[in-house]
Scaffold this motif. Structure first.
Motif, short mmCIF file in Angstrom:
data_model
loop_
_atom_site.label_atom_id
_atom_site.label_comp_id
_atom_site.label_asym_id
_atom_site.label_seq_id
_atom_site.Cartn_x
_atom_site.Cartn_y
_atom_site.Cartn_z
N GLY A 208 -1.17 -7.33 13.11
CA GLY A 208 -1.29 -6.94 11.46
C GLY A 208 0.06 -6.92 10.99
O GLY A 208 -0.01 -7.48 9.85
N GLN A 209 1.00 -6.30 11.67
CA GLN A 209 2.36 -6.23 11.04
C GLN A 209 3.02 -7.37 10.93
O GLN A 209 3.53 -7.75 9.71
N ILE A 210 2.85 -8.13 11.84
CA ILE A 210 3.63 -9.58 11.53
C ILE A 210 2.76 -10.58 10.58
O ILE A 210 3.61 -11.08 9.84
N LEU A 211 1.65 -10.35 10.38
CA LEU A 211 0.83 -11.26 9.49
C LEU A 211 1.15 -10.70 8.02
O LEU A 211 1.14 -11.39 7.13
N ASN A 212 1.47 -9.44 7.95
CA ASN A 212 1.80 -8.82 6.59
C ASN A 212 3.10 -9.33 6.41
O ASN A 212 3.44 -9.74 5.32
N GLU A 213 4.02 -9.48 7.20
CA GLU A 213 5.41 -10.00 6.89
C GLU A 213 5.28 -11.58 6.57
O GLU A 213 6.12 -12.01 5.92
N LEU A 214 4.23 -12.13 7.08
CA LEU A 214 4.21 -13.71 6.81
C LEU A 214 3.15 -13.84 5.57
O LEU A 214 3.10 -14.97 5.20
N TRP A 215 3.18 -12.72 4.71
CA TRP A 215 2.24 -12.76 3.64
C TRP A 215 0.71 -13.25 3.94
O TRP A 215 0.09 -13.71 3.06
N LYS A 216 0.17 -12.96 5.06
CA LYS A 216 -1.17 -13.30 5.28
C LYS A 216 -1.78 -12.14 5.22
O LYS A 216 -2.21 -11.38 6.43
N LEU A 217 -2.15 -11.63 4.07
CA LEU A 217 -2.45 -10.16 3.83
C LEU A 217 -3.91 -10.03 3.98
O LEU A 217 -4.15 -8.79 4.75
N LYS A 218 -4.75 -10.70 3.81
CA LYS A 218 -6.26 -10.75 4.12
C LYS A 218 -6.37 -10.73 5.58
O LYS A 218 -7.04 -9.89 6.24
N GLU A 219 -5.63 -11.39 6.36
CA GLU A 219 -5.88 -11.35 7.78
C GLU A 219 -5.22 -10.09 8.39
O GLU A 219 -5.74 -9.68 9.29
N SER A 220 -3.95 -9.56 7.81
CA SER A 220 -3.25 -8.59 8.27
C SER A 220 -4.44 -7.29 8.05
O SER A 220 -4.21 -6.45 8.89
N ARG A 221 -5.09 -7.31 6.96
CA ARG A 221 -5.91 -6.00 6.90
C ARG A 221 -6.98 -6.05 7.85
O ARG A 221 -7.45 -5.03 8.36
N GLN A 222 -7.27 -7.28 8.31
CA GLN A 222 -8.56 -7.66 9.43
C GLN A 222 -8.00 -6.94 10.55
O GLN A 222 -9.04 -6.27 11.44
N TYR A 223 -6.68 -7.22 10.83
CA TYR A 223 -6.34 -6.88 12.27
C TYR A 223 -5.97 -5.41 12.19
O TYR A 223 -6.15 -4.68 13.19
N TYR A 224 -5.48 -4.72 11.23
CA TYR A 224 -5.22 -3.35 11.14
C TYR A 224 -6.71 -2.67 11.22
O TYR A 224 -6.70 -1.55 11.72
N GLU A 225 -7.74 -3.07 10.66
CA GLU A 225 -8.85 -2.61 10.53
C GLU A 225 -9.48 -2.55 12.16
O GLU A 225 -10.25 -1.50 12.62
N LYS A 226 -9.13 -3.60 12.73
CA LYS A 226 -9.58 -3.87 14.20
C LYS A 226 -8.76 -2.62 15.20
O LYS A 226 -9.59 -2.01 15.99
N ALA A 227 -7.71 -2.38 14.65
CA ALA A 227 -6.96 -1.38 15.56
C ALA A 227 -7.63 -0.13 15.23
O ALA A 227 -7.68 0.82 16.11
N LEU A 228 -8.02 0.29 14.02
CA LEU A 228 -8.69 1.25 13.59
C LEU A 228 -10.06 1.59 14.44
O LEU A 228 -10.52 2.58 14.79
N GLU A 229 -10.80 0.34 14.53
CA GLU A 229 -11.99 0.60 15.34
C GLU A 229 -11.88 0.98 16.73
O GLU A 229 -12.58 1.47 17.32
N VAL A 230 -10.88 0.23 17.41
CA VAL A 230 -10.51 0.56 18.63
C VAL A 230 -10.03 1.97 18.80
O VAL A 230 -10.36 2.89 19.81
N ASP A 231 -9.23 2.45 17.74
CA ASP A 231 -8.62 3.90 18.04
C ASP A 231 -8.69 4.43 16.50
O ASP A 231 -7.91 4.33 15.66
#
Length: 274
Positions: A208-231
């Motif tokens: 999520g952090q790297i996708l955010n740096e790449l300005w892939k913001l929608k995808e970044s949010r999705q990966y952060y949400e998955k991290a929250l789902e796991v923990d």
């Protein structure tokens, strides 16, 4: 108790049991070894002192050796050496460690990208100093018109300044390319790590952090949400990150309103802003 420095390993003899999982049983003749500070020393203890050659995978030994070397280099800020060590670790094809090593290599590439971003900011700051402001250009043209005899000299100085500006901009584009290159490598490793370690929240966080740096913001949010789902315990820590993504989305939308269509100059500006 040993007075020697460094980690201590106590070796004990044990019967072979049923041949599957032996029951450890301390007996006379056990030994205590100090200064156990490397994978090679652990390997020697297991294979020589404890005679467990059949239980130890030499490929695992080699992989872990390179992995811990990479970690040490990364901690010391030696990015090139860290990347090289992680490459060697992955080349062993020891599957149980592949996911975590990819995650560490992604971290190393992300740090390299950060170094390039700092250099990029310095270059952009310097570039701004050599670019001739429009007011100065207008004054130069007016002087050339008023004094035709000086026109060639004035225009030559303007062209020389423009050539220097172009040179500086090419250097800026090159550094930006290095920044993007490091981020893309980091993204590749982190995304693969999420596939290999789906229940490890840090892999989703890093992606999520790297996708955010790449300005892939929608995808970044999705990966952060998955991290929250796991923990779910990450909720409080992720709140400011999600707010940051929303702010970056506003910045990106604003750039698009001004006609940005993936123009390199605008992309450099966005990456400098971060």
């Amino acid at each position: 108790r040993s007075k020697s420095k460094g980690p201590v390993v106590r070796c004990v003899k044990f019967p072979t049991g049923d041949g599957n999982t032996p029951k450890v049983e301390e007996q006379e003749g056990g030994i205590e070894i100090s200064n156990v500070d490397s994978v090679d020393k652990v390997f020697r203890i297991l294979t020589f002192h404890m005679n467990l050659k059949g239980y130890v995978d030499n490929t695992a030994r080699e992989c872990l050796n390179w992995k811990y070397k990479g970690n040490a280099h990364l901690e010391a800020g030696e990015i090139t050496e860290a990347l090289e060590a992680y490459d060697y670790a992955l080349a062993t094809t020891y599957k149980p460690q592949e996911g975590i090593i990819l995650l560490m290599r992604a971290t190393a590439y992300l740090r390299r990208a950060s170094q390039h971003q700092e250099k990029l900011r310095e270059l952009v700051s310097g570039f701004q100093k050599v670019v001739t402001p429009s007011t100065k250009l207008q004054m130069a043209y007016e002087q050339a018109a008023k004094h035709p005899s000086l026109a060639n000299s004035i225009l030559k100085r303007m062209l020389d300044a423009d050539t220097h500006s172009q040179y500086e901009f090419e250097g800026t584009k090159y550094r930006h390319g290095l920044y993007q290159y490091a981020l893309l490598h980091a993204a590749q490793d982190a995304l693969r790590a999420t596939q290999l370690l789906p229940q490890y929240s840090k892999s989703w966080l890093r992606a999520g952090q790297i996708l955010n740096e790449l300005w892939k913001l929608k995808e970044s949010r999705q990966y952060y949400e998955k991290a929250l789902e796991v923990d779910p315990s990450l909720a409080d820590n992720l709140k400011p990150i999600m707010n940051n993504i929303a702010e970056r989305q506003e910045l990106l939308d604003g750039a698009r309103q001004y006609g940005w269509t993936q123009d390199e100059t605008i992309r450099i500006a966005l990456d400098v802003v971060g």
